[in-house]
Enzyme design. Structure first.
Site: not given
Length: 638
Positions: A320-322, A638
């Site tokens: 994801g957003s990481t 996000g």
């Protein structure tokens, strides 16, 4: 006549002399041979004779201990009482076992198994009836010994894990040797010998085994032991010192305990030591030491939350957003974007006839790199990814430790996946599409990573070095132990100013208003953390769902269709020491679910390091109450 008799006499005398000489030579040869055998070769034949009556038997060595970083024992050998039966002494084996079953627990399956083993072996060979007797059970059997002919109570050693479930996934467990694991080592063929089957117990099995001792016993022609003549105990295995902090490990497990499925990793970014590695749900490794029941095994294997899996190293998740930090750093290094350059986010980006949405329907407006990370704007990363392409994103991800094995000293580690154009062509036989680059830029699509890899990524961003995680404080082999103390990690070969920009954006996520994890910040002076939230989808959201019912909330979905919640962080902000990654499977919001867990674990890690009296568990709990999941958290992330 006289002459004829004289000739006969002389002939007889010569023959007698020849015969006597021959006999003398034979006797002399026999005497010489006897002298040679009895005197010259006496030692050799004495050994041969002894081998006919002396049996050399292997003695299993004590298995090496395993401790945490401070020497607290986490895998030990405890005295184990077991009861055996000798058929020739028992006479009526069935009757003896039935009486024993009235004194201690002994099921019908056990009785049948013992009868089969007794029938297959010689009458004087002991057969194990039951292991792990308590002292109370030993006492009851001892009192009733006159009514239990043929029973023997013996003491041995068995593996014990004092921490039980807290360290199950990292320690692993030992169990009996299977047929396919027999390698010709006679030690493995000893009855009841155990070897490492998973975790540290498996990786360092040879070093932990030690070397066998020997026992010389006098036996008769049938192999019955008469007496022991000599005994030489073996050398115990090496002690393995882990990098884990037992107290931090317990705390990490505690923070995950109310989740269906989750994992957490804490690294020391200076030396790569894993201070905590938790995977939930867990299991008790002691159940495997002497043979797990079919019922318990099936319950573990069929559990949808996978308690036997160490999710920190074998669980692969869309980050994801990481993952946006990799994309931003790749853009800076490629020179296609500057930290101050701004892109406009209207809430979507069109590519051909496809529309790619930002998590915020109305968009974020004009954002630079700092704000894009702080607010987790998807469109900003769509824009960058179009400029640099998937291959340069993949190269940076690999440099930060994603898409390849970390080399952690645990079995079954998975490498995750960072896709490239060539990868798709080779693996799927299809060309890479531009839209796939956009999807990959926000950590979705084909991109997969383990929690350990995410923690490693953060450690490399925070330190600027190619940190490699490990679970033991020294290199341990069967030959000996060598220190890791002087090992240094090479430079990451990334512009330090660019890394500082990424860290600054992570600081904005937690410590600036409207940052996606601001509610989960650490507000203890000197302990502040910088991090990045992530929420990765596990299902496709259709255009119809967006236009009609609206995107369904995670709470309205079955557990297995909910988003994964992720959070990565380092602390303290001003002088980074710890890197942390938390993944809550199908947990929903990264900011509302994963971030508070990471925050509390990082507080605990710093508390244990500094030992400041003003920080207590009560302080941590009160801080945690500020971060319950809310709709605002999901909208900001996000």
């Amino acid at each position: 006549m006289w002459h004829r008799d004289s000739d006969r006499y002389r002939m007889f005398t010569r023959r007698a002399l020849m015969l006597g000489a021959g006999q003398g030579i034979l006797l002399t040869g026999l005497a010489a041979r006897m002298y040679y055998l009895q005197v010259m070769e006496s030692d050799r034949y004495r050994v041969l004779a002894d081998e006919n009556r002396i049996s050399h038997r292997l003695l299993p060595p004590p298995r090496g201990l395993i401790t945490d970083r401070f020497g607290a024992p986490v895998a030990v050998n405890r005295q184990n009482y077991h009861i055996m039966i000798v058929r020739e002494q028992a006479q009526d084996v069935r009757r003896t076992l039935e009486i024993l079953g009235q004194i201690i627990e002994l099921g019908p399956d056990t009785i049948e198994r013992v009868e089969r083993d007794v029938a297959r072996r010689r009458s004087f060979v002991p057969v194990t009836v039951r292991d792990n007797l308590t002292w109370e059970e030993v006492a009851r059997v001892g009192v009733n010994a006159p009514d239990l002919p043929g029973l023997i109570i013996d003491a041995g050693r068995s593996r014990d894990y004092p921490e039980g479930p807290h360290l199950a996934h990292t320690l692993g467990y030992v169990a009996a040797v299977s047929e396919k694991e027999l390698t010709g080592d006679p030690l493995l063929e000893l009855p009841g010998f155990r070897i490492g089957k998973s975790g540290i117990e498996k990786v360092y099995d040879l070093a932990l085994r030690g070397s066998a001792g020997t026992s010389q016993v006098e036996v008769n022609a049938l192999g019955r032991v008469i007496r022991e003549l000599d005994r030489e105990e073996g050398d115990s295995g090496n002690t393995v010192v882990m990098t884990l902090d037992l107290e931090l490990q317990r705390y990490a497990n505690q923070r995950l305990s109310n989740k269906e499925s989750a994992s957490a990793v804490v690294l020391d970014i200076h030396n790569g030591e894993v201070l905590a590695m938790a995977s939930h749900p867990t299991y008790d490794p002691n159940a495997f030491t002497n043979g797990i029941s079919h019922k318990l095994w099936n319950s573990l294997v069929n559990n949808e939350y996978a308690p036997l899996s160490n999710k920190a190293v074998t669980g692969t998740y869309a980050p994801g957003s990481t993952f946006k930090m990799c994309v931003a750093l790749a853009g800076l290094e490629a020179g296609v974007v500057t930290a101050n350059q701004r892109f406009f986010c209207p809430g979507h980006l069109d590519l051909g006839n496809a529309r790619f949405h930002c998590w915020k329907r109305g968009g974020h407006g004009w954002v630079d790199m700092h704000d894009s990370m702080k607010h987790s704007c998807d469109v900003y990363y769509y824009e960058i990814s179009q400029k640099i392409g998937i291959d340069r994103i993949a190269a940076m991800a690999n440099k930060l430790g994603l898409g390849e094995l970390t080399g952690i000293d645990l079995p079954n580690e998975r490498s995750g996946l960072i896709p490239t154009k060539d990868w798709k062509e080779i693996q799927l036989g299809k060309r890479w599409q531009g839209g796939e680059t956009l999807i990959s830029s926000i950590g979705q699509g084909y991109v997969l990573a383990t929690p350990l890899q995410l923690a490693t990524m953060v450690a490399r961003i925070a330190s600027g070095k190619a940190v490699k995680p490990h679970l033991t404080r020294d290199h341990v082999t069967a030959e000996g132990i060598t220190s890791r103390a002087n090992e240094e990690f090479p430079e990451l070969q990334v512009n330090r100013a660019h890394l500082a920009r990424i860290r600054d954006g992570m600081n904005g996520v937690t410590n600036e208003l409207r940052g996606t994890a601001h509610r989960s910040r650490i507000d203890i002076k000197g302990m502040e953390m910088a991090g990045k939230t992530g929420t990765s989808q596990v299902r496709r959201i259709t255009m119809r769902e967006r236009q009609t019912t609206g995107v369904l909330d995670n709470n309205d979905l079955p557990w297995k269709y909910r988003d994964h919640a992720l959070f990565v962080a380092f602390a303290p902000v001003d002088n980074p020491r710890y890197a942390c990654a938390v993944v809550v499977d199908h947990g929903g919001s990264g900011s509302g679910i994963a971030a508070p867990i990471a925050r509390d674990i990082l507080i605990k890690a710093q508390e244990l390091k500094s030992a400041r009296p003003g920080i207590s568990a009560a302080n941590i709990q009160s801080t945690a109450q500020l971060s319950h999941p809310s709709q605002t958290d999901r909208e900001e992330e996000g």
